[in-house]
Design a protein around this motif. Structure first.
Motif, short mmCIF file in Angstrom:
data_model
loop_
_atom_site.label_atom_id
_atom_site.label_comp_id
_atom_site.label_asym_id
_atom_site.label_seq_id
_atom_site.Cartn_x
_atom_site.Cartn_y
_atom_site.Cartn_z
N ILE A 19 15.92 -13.02 -15.42
CA ILE A 19 16.62 -14.16 -14.81
C ILE A 19 16.19 -14.34 -13.36
N ILE A 20 16.10 -13.25 -12.60
CA ILE A 20 15.82 -13.31 -11.17
C ILE A 20 14.34 -13.54 -10.87
N LYS A 21 13.48 -13.11 -11.77
CA LYS A 21 12.04 -13.13 -11.52
C LYS A 21 11.51 -14.51 -11.15
N GLU A 22 12.06 -15.54 -11.74
CA GLU A 22 11.62 -16.91 -11.47
C GLU A 22 11.87 -17.30 -10.01
N GLN A 23 13.04 -16.94 -9.51
CA GLN A 23 13.43 -17.36 -8.16
C GLN A 23 13.00 -16.37 -7.07
N LYS A 24 13.22 -15.11 -7.32
CA LYS A 24 12.97 -14.07 -6.30
C LYS A 24 12.19 -12.91 -6.93
N PRO A 25 10.87 -13.04 -7.05
CA PRO A 25 10.10 -11.97 -7.70
C PRO A 25 10.18 -10.62 -6.95
N MET A 26 10.28 -10.66 -5.63
CA MET A 26 10.36 -9.41 -4.87
C MET A 26 11.67 -8.69 -5.17
N PHE A 27 12.76 -9.43 -5.25
CA PHE A 27 14.05 -8.83 -5.57
C PHE A 27 14.04 -8.27 -6.99
N ALA A 28 13.37 -8.95 -7.89
CA ALA A 28 13.26 -8.47 -9.27
C ALA A 28 12.52 -7.13 -9.31
N PHE A 29 11.45 -7.03 -8.53
CA PHE A 29 10.70 -5.77 -8.47
C PHE A 29 11.56 -4.66 -7.89
N LEU A 30 12.28 -4.96 -6.80
CA LEU A 30 13.14 -3.94 -6.19
C LEU A 30 14.22 -3.48 -7.15
N LEU A 31 14.75 -4.40 -7.93
CA LEU A 31 15.76 -4.04 -8.92
C LEU A 31 15.16 -3.12 -9.99
N THR A 32 13.95 -3.42 -10.40
CA THR A 32 13.25 -2.58 -11.38
C THR A 32 13.00 -1.18 -10.81
N ALA A 33 12.50 -1.12 -9.60
CA ALA A 33 12.23 0.18 -8.97
C ALA A 33 13.52 0.98 -8.78
N PHE A 34 14.56 0.31 -8.32
CA PHE A 34 15.84 0.98 -8.11
C PHE A 34 16.39 1.54 -9.42
N THR A 35 16.26 0.78 -10.49
CA THR A 35 16.75 1.24 -11.79
C THR A 35 15.96 2.45 -12.26
N GLY A 36 14.65 2.42 -12.09
CA GLY A 36 13.83 3.57 -12.47
C GLY A 36 14.22 4.82 -11.71
N ILE A 37 14.43 4.67 -10.42
CA ILE A 37 14.83 5.82 -9.59
C ILE A 37 16.22 6.31 -10.00
N THR A 38 17.12 5.39 -10.30
CA THR A 38 18.47 5.76 -10.73
C THR A 38 18.43 6.56 -12.03
N ILE A 39 17.63 6.11 -12.98
CA ILE A 39 17.49 6.85 -14.25
C ILE A 39 16.91 8.23 -13.99
N PHE A 40 15.90 8.30 -13.13
CA PHE A 40 15.28 9.59 -12.79
C PHE A 40 16.31 10.53 -12.17
N LEU A 41 17.10 10.04 -11.23
CA LEU A 41 18.11 10.87 -10.58
C LEU A 41 19.19 11.31 -11.56
N PHE A 42 19.51 10.45 -12.52
CA PHE A 42 20.47 10.77 -13.56
C PHE A 42 20.00 11.96 -14.40
N LEU A 43 18.68 12.08 -14.55
CA LEU A 43 18.11 13.14 -15.40
C LEU A 43 17.80 14.43 -14.65
N ILE A 44 17.94 14.44 -13.34
CA ILE A 44 17.61 15.63 -12.54
C ILE A 44 18.41 16.85 -13.03
N GLY A 45 19.68 16.67 -13.32
CA GLY A 45 20.50 17.78 -13.80
C GLY A 45 19.98 18.34 -15.11
N LYS A 46 19.56 17.46 -16.00
CA LYS A 46 19.00 17.89 -17.28
C LYS A 46 17.71 18.67 -17.07
N ILE A 47 16.89 18.17 -16.17
CA ILE A 47 15.61 18.83 -15.88
C ILE A 47 15.85 20.22 -15.32
N SER A 48 16.81 20.36 -14.41
CA SER A 48 17.08 21.67 -13.83
C SER A 48 17.62 22.64 -14.89
#
Length: 129
Positions: A19-48
């Motif tokens: 939805i956002i990509k059409e209007q604000k591609p930079m914000f869409a990318f930041l949202l994607t990156a933030f989500t990836g980092i959030t998922i990674f941080l969520f899994l840190i406990g499992k990794i440890s």
């Protein structure tokens, strides 16, 4: 069921990004990156937890901890390089993503040298003189 939460977050983010990509591609990318980092941080406990189990098994098997730590570092390099390359690829920078992957492979090769050396030395000792 953590996977349901992860997939739900991924699907929600995907819809928002589309939805956002059409209007604000930079914000869409930041949202994607933030989500990836959030998922990674969520899994840190499992990794440890996995690392702790592997360390316990290595101690019980009387395996040199240097080898286990090296293997864990190699696995970490592989995951981090793949994660970084995917984020950069999401931003449309295929060339930089390829360089990240190449760097990860080279660092893995460098870290594997001590293990490969021990394996070769062991094989040579087993061969008749």
């Amino acid at each position: 069921m953590e996977i349901i939460q992860i997939v739900g977050l991924g699907l929600l983010t995907t819809v928002l990004v589309l939805i956002i990509k059409e209007q604000k591609p930079m914000f869409a990318f930041l949202l994607t990156a933030f989500t990836g980092i959030t998922i990674f941080l969520f899994l840190i406990g499992k990794i440890s937890s996995v690392i702790q189990v592997l360390e316990d098994l290595a101690l019980k098997a009387n395996i040199n901890m240097i080898f286990l730590k090296t293997i864990l570092k190699i696995i970490g390099i592989a995951y981090i390089a793949e994660f970084g390359a995917q984020i950069v690829r999401d931003a449309g920078q295929e060339s930089i993503a390829s360089k990240i992957e190449l760097s990860g492979k080279i660092l893995i090769m460098v870290m594997a040298i001590p293990i490969v050396s021990v394996i070769i030395e062991t094989v040579v000792k087993l061969l008749p003189a």
